[in-house]
Design a protein around this motif. Sequence first.
Motif, mmCIF file in Angstrom:
data_model
loop_
_atom_site.group_PDB
_atom_site.id
_atom_site.type_symbol
_atom_site.label_atom_id
_atom_site.label_comp_id
_atom_site.label_asym_id
_atom_site.label_seq_id
_atom_site.Cartn_x
_atom_site.Cartn_y
_atom_site.Cartn_z
ATOM 1 N N LEU A 1 0.807 -1.367 -0.249
ATOM 2 C CA LEU A 1 -0.216 -0.080 0.256
ATOM 3 C C LEU A 1 0.936 1.688 0.318
ATOM 4 O O LEU A 1 2.136 1.289 0.042
ATOM 5 N N PRO A 2 0.362 2.222 -0.785
ATOM 6 C CA PRO A 2 -0.795 2.475 -0.651
ATOM 7 C C PRO A 2 -1.223 2.690 -2.363
ATOM 8 O O PRO A 2 -2.071 2.600 -2.952
ATOM 9 N N LEU B 1 4.921 -3.241 4.065
ATOM 10 C CA LEU B 1 4.101 -2.345 3.645
ATOM 11 C C LEU B 1 4.450 -1.688 2.245
ATOM 12 O O LEU B 1 3.390 -1.190 2.084
ATOM 13 N N GLY B 2 5.161 -2.268 1.695
ATOM 14 C CA GLY B 2 5.495 -2.463 0.002
ATOM 15 C C GLY B 2 5.843 -0.690 0.230
ATOM 16 O O GLY B 2 6.621 -0.024 -0.083
ATOM 17 N N GLY B 3 4.887 0.144 -0.355
ATOM 18 C CA GLY B 3 5.214 1.470 -0.640
ATOM 19 C C GLY B 3 5.263 1.826 -1.992
ATOM 20 O O GLY B 3 6.456 2.895 -2.161
ATOM 21 N N ASP B 4 6.119 0.749 -3.251
ATOM 22 C CA ASP B 4 6.512 1.335 -4.274
ATOM 23 C C ASP B 4 5.509 1.598 -5.632
ATOM 24 O O ASP B 4 4.285 1.543 -4.865
ATOM 25 N N PHE C 1 1.115 9.463 4.554
ATOM 26 C CA PHE C 1 0.312 7.634 5.352
ATOM 27 C C PHE C 1 1.543 6.432 5.090
ATOM 28 O O PHE C 1 0.843 5.519 6.706
ATOM 29 N N ILE C 2 2.734 6.747 4.897
ATOM 30 C CA ILE C 2 3.492 5.159 5.926
ATOM 31 C C ILE C 2 3.740 5.934 6.919
ATOM 32 O O ILE C 2 4.086 4.933 7.969
ATOM 33 N N ARG C 3 4.146 6.709 7.372
ATOM 34 C CA ARG C 3 4.524 7.396 8.843
ATOM 35 C C ARG C 3 3.362 6.914 9.646
ATOM 36 O O ARG C 3 3.509 6.095 10.631
ATOM 37 N N HIS C 4 1.866 7.013 8.718
ATOM 38 C CA HIS C 4 0.833 6.719 9.917
ATOM 39 C C HIS C 4 0.741 4.738 10.127
ATOM 40 O O HIS C 4 1.084 4.518 11.257
ATOM 41 N N PHE C 5 0.974 4.592 9.572
ATOM 42 C CA PHE C 5 1.638 2.712 10.138
ATOM 43 C C PHE C 5 2.718 2.614 10.212
ATOM 44 O O PHE C 5 2.580 1.105 11.049
ATOM 45 N N ILE D 1 9.052 -1.983 7.229
ATOM 46 C CA ILE D 1 10.135 -2.489 6.233
ATOM 47 C C ILE D 1 9.129 -2.011 5.294
ATOM 48 O O ILE D 1 7.839 -2.044 4.881
ATOM 49 N N GLY D 2 9.332 -1.047 4.359
ATOM 50 C CA GLY D 2 8.429 -0.681 2.567
ATOM 51 C C GLY D 2 10.446 -1.032 1.916
ATOM 52 O O GLY D 2 11.548 -0.789 2.508
ATOM 53 N N TRP D 3 10.004 -1.019 0.708
ATOM 54 C CA TRP D 3 10.808 -0.989 -0.784
ATOM 55 C C TRP D 3 12.108 1.111 -0.792
ATOM 56 O O TRP D 3 11.026 1.886 0.076
#
Length: 536
Positions: free
Chosen positions: A239-240, A305-308, A340-344, A356-358
């Motif tokens: 996500l997202p 959580l991806g992020g890519d 968005f990523i910081r929220h999670f 961890i994310g891309w």
Amino acid sequence: MDLIPAPIAVRSTSTDPGLPLGPATTLAGGPGTEDAERWLRGALGAATGLALPSAADPVIALSLDPALAPEEYRIGVDAERARITAGGAAGAHWGAQTLRQLLGPEAYRRAPLRRTGWVLPACELRDAPRFGWRGVLIDVARHFLPLGDLLRYVDLLAAHKLNVLHLHLTDDQGWRFEVKRYPRLTEAGSWRERSMVGYRSAGRHDDRPHGGYYTQDDLRELVAYAAERGITVVPEIDLPGHTQAAIAAYPELGNTDVVDTAALGVWPDWGVSSNVLNVSDATLAFFEGVLEELLEIFPSDYVHLGGDECPKDQWRASAAAQARIKELDLADEDELQSWFIRHFDAWLTARGRRLIGWDEILEGGLAPNAAVASWRGYAGGVAAARSGHPVVMCPEQYVYLDHRQAEGPTEPIPVGFVRTLADVYRFEPVPPSLDEVSARQVIGTQANLWSEFADSARDLDYRAFPRLAAFAEVAWSALPRDPAERDLADFERRMRTHYARLDALGVAYRPPTGPHPWQQRPGVIGRPLPGPPPQV
């Protein structure tokens, strides 16, 4: 002794006849080695036909020594005993895996080809891994891999002392994780009407429905099975972006003020869909619910959580997204994704986990507690390491194992750069540009098996092996950091024995001489990239 991955040190006692195994051979483990003992008895018992019962004074003994690191182990074999001493449960399992290697390729069979003549060579061996994260990503979103095949891959990872299975569970092309509070994620999001065949430039589809998902009990079984073999399963919910399957199931998750999300289905094409999540509080709450169920199943410290590859066009056109940017006093859509990523990141941290994310999660500002999986080369990992964040190096130019293995027309659906067995063996996870302090932030490395062009376990085998054996040695062994100093000839010599192990395991690897006729895909278009990959 043709061991792969190579141990730190091994000394063979050629004058000692070794330890013969027979009906009187016993096997037992001390406290903390129960999983390794059970696995070793099952593996060797199946291959040799020996019962290997427990005993107070066993012939093959496993024990723990707190002076050793958790994944470190020692093996000593003489004419009377074989001893595996490890720092922890994982180390005991790696020692058990090496003991099986010492018996030769026939020890990898599931039924005995012979019941006599089994001898462990006399030796003294010490070993420990270079990296704590030795990972393999398996993409089950593009092509679903049934649970039995996934469990088999856990065994293959364990046989190569790889200790992280990164499970890519969701994408535009399918949602594979059962979420009980949101049943349509699997009812509607787990299957697509058809699939693209080869690269998208050909515009070719198979017109065959494809789907599947794992129940929560399936995934609990997978996690337990992996844990018994020293492997952590790290789940990924992307996500997202890469979320069209979720939006097809629950249209309110999409940017409804820009597109008619109710008309969307699960995406049948490869690539990156333009349909991404909206940034409402309701969408955040939805995925908090998804993650609550995920955390109940996966005990891993890290959650991916991806992020890519999140296209921002819909956010630029969305009045709701633009209002959110203004409300939060953000500069642009990159900062919106970072928010968005910081929220999670905060949500997971509050629950004792770590995001961890891309490497795209660096754009717009890296979340405070996040780790980075660096896939677009080394640059993202270098930046994250220098800022004190943990890094897993997995640059696509070197360890994307869906990339082709040779030039020429016989390679099936050729994509990416040519990455030979030798190329993977020369991969170095820690770039020389990092100083000693920053280099310690590289907690490991990972090879990625994306499945757009691998629609079965047989296809996955072809792309993974034998290159995954080379990657395993890079991740485990104390190789010179300068790839030019590595003994490729010795590795290739040891691989001659290892091919026989892969044969015994039933792995449909790419032969050194090129693909078998049935491994080829004539007429299916790929996307080969010209020239060698860029240098570090």
